[in-house]
Design a protein around this motif. Structure first.
Motif, PDB file in Angstrom:
ATOM      1  N   ARG A 173      47.009 -43.317 -37.228  1.00 49.65           N
ATOM      2  CA  ARG A 173      46.021 -43.713 -36.227  1.00 49.65           C
ATOM      3  C   ARG A 173      46.382 -45.080 -35.664  1.00 49.65           C
ATOM      4  NH1 ARG A 173      40.565 -42.114 -39.091  1.00 49.65           N
ATOM      5  NH2 ARG A 173      39.947 -44.067 -38.152  1.00 49.65           N
ATOM      6  N   ILE A 174      45.652 -45.499 -34.653  1.00 53.41           N
ATOM      7  CA  ILE A 174      45.979 -46.714 -33.915  1.00 53.41           C
ATOM      8  C   ILE A 174      45.947 -47.959 -34.805  1.00 53.41           C
ATOM      9  CG2 ILE A 174      43.650 -47.186 -33.076  1.00 53.41           C
ATOM     10  CD1 ILE A 174      45.044 -47.861 -30.321  1.00 53.41           C
ATOM     11  N   GLY A 175      45.024 -48.010 -35.747  1.00 51.78           N
ATOM     12  CA  GLY A 175      44.946 -49.165 -36.641  1.00 51.78           C
ATOM     13  C   GLY A 175      46.200 -49.312 -37.485  1.00 51.78           C
TER      14      GLY A 175
ATOM     15  N   ALA B  56      45.469 -53.365 -31.466  1.00 43.81           N
ATOM     16  CA  ALA B  56      45.095 -52.029 -30.982  1.00 43.81           C
ATOM     17  C   ALA B  56      44.763 -52.059 -29.491  1.00 43.81           C
ATOM     18  CB  ALA B  56      43.909 -51.495 -31.786  1.00 43.81           C
ATOM     19  N   ARG B  57      44.167 -53.142 -29.053  1.00 41.58           N
ATOM     20  CA  ARG B  57      43.825 -53.267 -27.628  1.00 41.58           C
ATOM     21  C   ARG B  57      45.088 -53.187 -26.759  1.00 41.58           C
ATOM     22  NH1 ARG B  57      41.225 -58.543 -24.797  1.00 41.58           N
ATOM     23  NH2 ARG B  57      40.746 -57.582 -22.818  1.00 41.58           N
ATOM     24  N   MET B  58      46.172 -53.830 -27.221  1.00 37.41           N
ATOM     25  CA  MET B  58      47.427 -53.781 -26.463  1.00 37.41           C
ATOM     26  C   MET B  58      48.038 -52.381 -26.516  1.00 37.41           C
ATOM     27  SD  MET B  58      47.967 -56.560 -24.894  1.00 37.41           S
ATOM     28  CE  MET B  58      49.595 -56.143 -24.337  1.00 37.41           C
ATOM     29  N   LEU B  59      47.902 -51.707 -27.647  1.00 36.69           N
ATOM     30  CA  LEU B  59      48.422 -50.342 -27.747  1.00 36.69           C
ATOM     31  C   LEU B  59      47.703 -49.419 -26.769  1.00 36.69           C
ATOM     32  CD1 LEU B  59      48.756 -50.118 -31.628  1.00 36.69           C
ATOM     33  CD2 LEU B  59      50.599 -50.467 -29.952  1.00 36.69           C
ATOM     34  N   ARG B  60      46.401 -49.609 -26.625  1.00 41.81           N
ATOM     35  CA  ARG B  60      45.657 -48.820 -25.634  1.00 41.81           C
ATOM     36  C   ARG B  60      46.121 -49.159 -24.218  1.00 41.81           C
ATOM     37  NH1 ARG B  60      41.687 -49.465 -29.659  1.00 41.81           N
ATOM     38  NH2 ARG B  60      40.886 -51.402 -28.798  1.00 41.81           N
ATOM     39  N   TYR B  61      46.421 -50.437 -23.981  1.00 44.17           N
ATOM     40  CA  TYR B  61      46.947 -50.851 -22.675  1.00 44.17           C
ATOM     41  C   TYR B  61      48.299 -50.189 -22.414  1.00 44.17           C
ATOM     42  CZ  TYR B  61      49.009 -53.786 -19.060  1.00 44.17           C
ATOM     43  OH  TYR B  61      49.629 -54.221 -17.922  1.00 44.17           O
ATOM     44  N   TYR B  62      49.167 -50.146 -23.420  1.00 47.64           N
ATOM     45  CA  TYR B  62      50.466 -49.474 -23.247  1.00 47.64           C
ATOM     46  C   TYR B  62      50.258 -48.011 -22.879  1.00 47.64           C
ATOM     47  CZ  TYR B  62      52.464 -53.492 -25.803  1.00 47.64           C
ATOM     48  OH  TYR B  62      52.839 -54.733 -26.224  1.00 47.64           O
ATOM     49  N   GLU B  63      49.256 -47.391 -23.469  1.00 48.17           N
ATOM     50  CA  GLU B  63      48.960 -46.003 -23.119  1.00 48.17           C
ATOM     51  C   GLU B  63      48.495 -45.910 -21.666  1.00 48.17           C
ATOM     52  OE1 GLU B  63      46.095 -42.278 -24.484  1.00 48.17           O
ATOM     53  OE2 GLU B  63      46.034 -44.155 -25.624  1.00 48.17           O
ATOM     54  N   GLU B  64      47.619 -46.819 -21.242  1.00 48.19           N
ATOM     55  CA  GLU B  64      47.150 -46.835 -19.850  1.00 48.19           C
ATOM     56  C   GLU B  64      48.313 -47.009 -18.880  1.00 48.19           C
ATOM     57  OE1 GLU B  64      44.280 -49.942 -19.425  1.00 48.19           O
ATOM     58  OE2 GLU B  64      42.926 -49.063 -20.901  1.00 48.19           O
TER      59      GLU B  64
END
Length: 125
Positions: free
Chosen positions: A2-4, A14-22
């Motif tokens: 998972r992301i964590g 995790a916030r940056m990982l979500r940004y990479y996905e975006e």
């Protein structure tokens, strides 16, 4: 994972990982509950993304060359990814970086000149 867990393994929030996905740089699977699921190679992919970002490349350029990065411990794009469009983007990026270097160099020189002038005047203790 998972992301964590990916965040812990890479040191990337995790916030940056979500940004990479975006930005279309990471493509996690989704569990039935909607949680992001990453495979083991995602650790290397995030490290590559971080290295490219740290070198000053934009996410747009990274998105273009990322599919051609085939070695997890190296950040050397495959020659096939250098299309005319990507080459133009890289030239523009190199010019932008050079402008930043020039500006930083001028600022450094101005600071040194100021310090030298103040020291000559005896104001620094």
């Amino acid at each position: 994972m998972r992301i964590g867990e990916l965040s812990r393994r890479t040191g990337v929030p995790a916030r940056m990982l979500r940004y990479y996905e975006e930005q279309d740089l990471l493509h996690p699977e989704r569990a039935a509950n909607g949680y992001r699921l990453y495979d083991a190679p995602a650790v290397y992919r995030v490290q590559q993304i971080r290295g490219l970002l740290d070198s000053g490349l934009t996410t747009e350029i990274i998105r273009r060359i990322l599919p051609y990065l085939d070695q997890p411990d190296e950040i050397h794009p495959h020659p096939d990814c250098l299309t005319a469009e990507v080459a133009a983007l890289l030239r523009e990026e190199a010019e932008r970086i050079q402008r930043r270097i020039d500006c930083l160099s001028r600022n450094r020189d101005a600071i040194h000149a100021y310090l030298a002038a103040v020291q000559r005047a005896g104001a620094v203790r």
